[in-house]
Design an enzyme around this catalytic site. Structure first.
Site, PDB file in Angstrom:
ATOM      1  N   HIS A  56      45.999  55.942  -3.378  1.00  0.00           N
ATOM      2  CA  HIS A  56      44.801  55.624  -2.603  1.00  0.00           C
ATOM      3  C   HIS A  56      43.590  55.530  -3.533  1.00  0.00           C
ATOM      4  O   HIS A  56      43.503  56.270  -4.521  1.00  0.00           O
ATOM      5  CB  HIS A  56      44.545  56.690  -1.542  1.00  0.00           C
ATOM      6  CG  HIS A  56      45.717  56.957  -0.660  1.00  0.00           C
ATOM      7  ND1 HIS A  56      46.322  55.973   0.086  1.00  0.00           N
ATOM      8  CD2 HIS A  56      46.419  58.094  -0.409  1.00  0.00           C
ATOM      9  CE1 HIS A  56      47.333  56.493   0.764  1.00  0.00           C
ATOM     10  NE2 HIS A  56      47.416  57.771   0.471  1.00  0.00           N
ATOM     11  N   HIS A 115      52.238  59.073  -5.157  1.00  0.00           N
ATOM     12  CA  HIS A 115      53.001  60.066  -4.392  1.00  0.00           C
ATOM     13  C   HIS A 115      53.905  59.373  -3.389  1.00  0.00           C
ATOM     14  O   HIS A 115      53.721  58.190  -3.068  1.00  0.00           O
ATOM     15  CB  HIS A 115      52.061  61.026  -3.654  1.00  0.00           C
ATOM     16  CG  HIS A 115      51.154  60.355  -2.670  1.00  0.00           C
ATOM     17  ND1 HIS A 115      49.964  59.747  -3.039  1.00  0.00           N
ATOM     18  CD2 HIS A 115      51.252  60.175  -1.318  1.00  0.00           C
ATOM     19  CE1 HIS A 115      49.371  59.242  -1.975  1.00  0.00           C
ATOM     20  NE2 HIS A 115      50.137  59.477  -0.921  1.00  0.00           N
ATOM     21  N   GLU A 170      44.361  63.157   1.282  1.00  0.00           N
ATOM     22  CA  GLU A 170      45.214  63.690   2.344  1.00  0.00           C
ATOM     23  C   GLU A 170      45.874  64.990   1.904  1.00  0.00           C
ATOM     24  O   GLU A 170      45.985  65.291   0.711  1.00  0.00           O
ATOM     25  CB  GLU A 170      46.268  62.667   2.774  1.00  0.00           C
ATOM     26  CG  GLU A 170      47.197  62.224   1.684  1.00  0.00           C
ATOM     27  CD  GLU A 170      48.044  61.017   2.101  1.00  0.00           C
ATOM     28  OE1 GLU A 170      47.504  60.057   2.666  1.00  0.00           O
ATOM     29  OE2 GLU A 170      49.251  61.043   1.820  1.00  0.00           O
ATOM     30  N   GLN A 181      53.091  55.343  -3.255  1.00  0.00           N
ATOM     31  CA  GLN A 181      51.766  54.774  -2.991  1.00  0.00           C
ATOM     32  C   GLN A 181      50.665  55.569  -3.665  1.00  0.00           C
ATOM     33  O   GLN A 181      50.866  56.657  -4.183  1.00  0.00           O
ATOM     34  CB  GLN A 181      51.520  54.717  -1.483  1.00  0.00           C
ATOM     35  CG  GLN A 181      51.591  56.052  -0.785  1.00  0.00           C
ATOM     36  CD  GLN A 181      51.552  55.912   0.733  1.00  0.00           C
ATOM     37  OE1 GLN A 181      50.522  56.182   1.340  1.00  0.00           O
ATOM     38  NE2 GLN A 181      52.675  55.493   1.323  1.00  0.00           N
ATOM     39  N   ARG A 207      50.603  50.126  -2.602  1.00  0.00           N
ATOM     40  CA  ARG A 207      51.999  50.528  -2.772  1.00  0.00           C
ATOM     41  C   ARG A 207      52.494  50.221  -4.173  1.00  0.00           C
ATOM     42  O   ARG A 207      52.156  49.193  -4.752  1.00  0.00           O
ATOM     43  CB  ARG A 207      52.858  49.846  -1.712  1.00  0.00           C
ATOM     44  CG  ARG A 207      52.522  50.344  -0.299  1.00  0.00           C
ATOM     45  CD  ARG A 207      53.247  49.594   0.791  1.00  0.00           C
ATOM     46  NE  ARG A 207      52.951  50.201   2.090  1.00  0.00           N
ATOM     47  CZ  ARG A 207      51.863  49.933   2.817  1.00  0.00           C
ATOM     48  NH1 ARG A 207      50.989  49.048   2.368  1.00  0.00           N
ATOM     49  NH2 ARG A 207      51.648  50.540   3.963  1.00  0.00           N
TER      50      ARG A 207
END
Length: 401
Positions: free
Chosen positions: A98, A264, A133, A96, A283
């Site tokens: 972001h 990642h 993250e 995925q 994804r």
């Protein structure tokens, strides 16, 4: 300071044993993937200040500045800007990426304008926020992070000796790196499904053979990881896409930071994860869910480099900080020993304290104490002065600064 009552999310990829072992509870036999700590509407923590358990989200809504601190509210609005998790991967998560803030805002507005329901399976943007993250390993932790240099990926693919992979390897060597990564990534994800499924099967068989024949070889660990991925996702084009990424094994205490546009996947292990409060995930594979290739090609950063393993940096107050380039969160670790001087924490912002080993005592300004054991956590509202004692490991999550 308030003990948190947290929810465990039973996603299918979760380990059946890692969280129970940490928490000292009996396994249920079902996957236990993530334990959430925070005020995310999907599973907000609950706490009891004497009138029964209430949602942390409700308490923040009632008094944002009092709970979070004025500086946090001014910067991020009346909400806790991060979500803390214990993440226990027993099988690979989806590959995925972001979006950044501008991409998230634009994508959300476009899907709203097109009346795409928020819960539609083909929806890409659930909110207007980005989702940087950080994952910090508590056990050996396997993952994929960012593109390896194109020439290295070409060598890895050639090492498998699979005819269908040769055009990808040739392209990775012939074109400028960013263009080559984009073209190969796109070609893999848009290939004929039946033909790609056969390629994945042959590549996985070859990877298993190469890992066994030369266990000390240059790509032996990578090949073994791809065999495991293919076992969980047979025929998935994401298996070949994953071969373009850095494979990394984190030792306990090491971390990865995943910024916008970096592809990642987490493969196996137990870790502490912290992220900005968002549900925006695009994804790339290793999933039965929707893959929007056109949008992915707009969001993914086709830049190569190492995985950027982070190690905590010591500070003057006894903390170890994991450096990140964003302000929504900062993750710190405290390693405490019996008999050591109490360590005071900053009191100008809200914080979540999570014990991951031993026994940690959190002492309030009035002398009241609460014990934390592995997997247990506290919410400390802004303005509360607390100190740490005991013999154990504790992670502190707060906004940066």
């Amino acid at each position: 300071m308030d003990r948190l009552q947290n929810t465990i999310r039973p996603y299918a990829w979760g380990s059946t044993t890692a969280l129970p072992e940490l928490l000292g509870t009996e396994p249920t036999g079902e996957p236990q993937a993530e334990l959430w700590m925070g005020a995310h509407p999907g599973a907000p923590s609950r706490l009891d200040r004497g009138a029964g358990a209430v949602s942390l989200a409700e308490l923040i809504d009632a008094d944002p500045a009092g709970e979070l601190g004025e500086r946090s509210v001014a910067a991020f609005g009346p909400r806790l800007p991060f979500l803390l998790k214990l993440l226990a991967a027993g099988s690979p998560l989806s590959l995925q990426v972001h979006p950044n803030l501008d991409q998230a805002a634009a994508g959300f507005a476009e899907e709203e304008a097109n009346a795409v329901p928020l819960d539609a399976p083909h929806r890409n943007y659930r909110d207007t926020n980005h989702k940087p993250e950080l994952i910090c390993a508590l056990t050996p932790f396997d993952g994929l992070c960012g593109f390896r240099p194109a020439a290295d990926s070409a060598d890895l693919l050639d090492g498998l000796g699979v005819d269908q992979l040769k055009p990808y390897a040739d392209l990775l060597r012939a074109r400028p790196e960013s263009d080559a990564l984009r073209e190969v990534f796109s070609a893999v994800l848009t290939a004929d499904p039946e033909a790609m499924a056969e390629t994945v099967e042959q590549a996985a068989t070859a990877a298993a053979r190469r890992a066994a024949e030369d266990p000390e070889g240059r790509f032996a660990a990578d090949y073994a990881a791809y065999v495991g991925i293919a076992r969980h996702y047979p025929g998935d084009p994401g298996v070949i896409a994953a071969m373009l990424l850095n494979y990394v094994r984190l030792a306990p205490g090491e971390a990865l930071y995943l910024g916008a546009g970096v592809p990642h996947a987490y493969l196996d292990g137990l870790g502490v994860e912290i992220m900005a409060n968002s549900d925006n995930v695009l994804r790339c594979g290793l999933t039965p869910k929707h893959v929007d290739v056109a949008e992915l090609l707009r969001i993914v950063r086709f830049e190569s480099g190492g995985p950027g393993v982070l190690r905590p940096e010591p500070t003057a107050d006894g903390a170890e900080v994991y450096p990140t380039p964003i302000d929504e969160f900062q993750l710190s670790r405290y390693l405490l020993a019996d008999g050591a001087e109490a360590r005071a924490l900053p009191d100008d912002r809200a914080q979540i304290l999570l014990c991951t080993g031993g026994r940690v005592v959190v002492r309030a300004a009035d002398g009241a104490e609460l014990d934390l054991t592995p997997g247990r956590s506290l919410f400390v509202r802004a303005g509360e002065h607390v100190q740490l004692l005991g013999d154990g490991a504790l992670f502190r999550a707060a906004v940066a600064g």
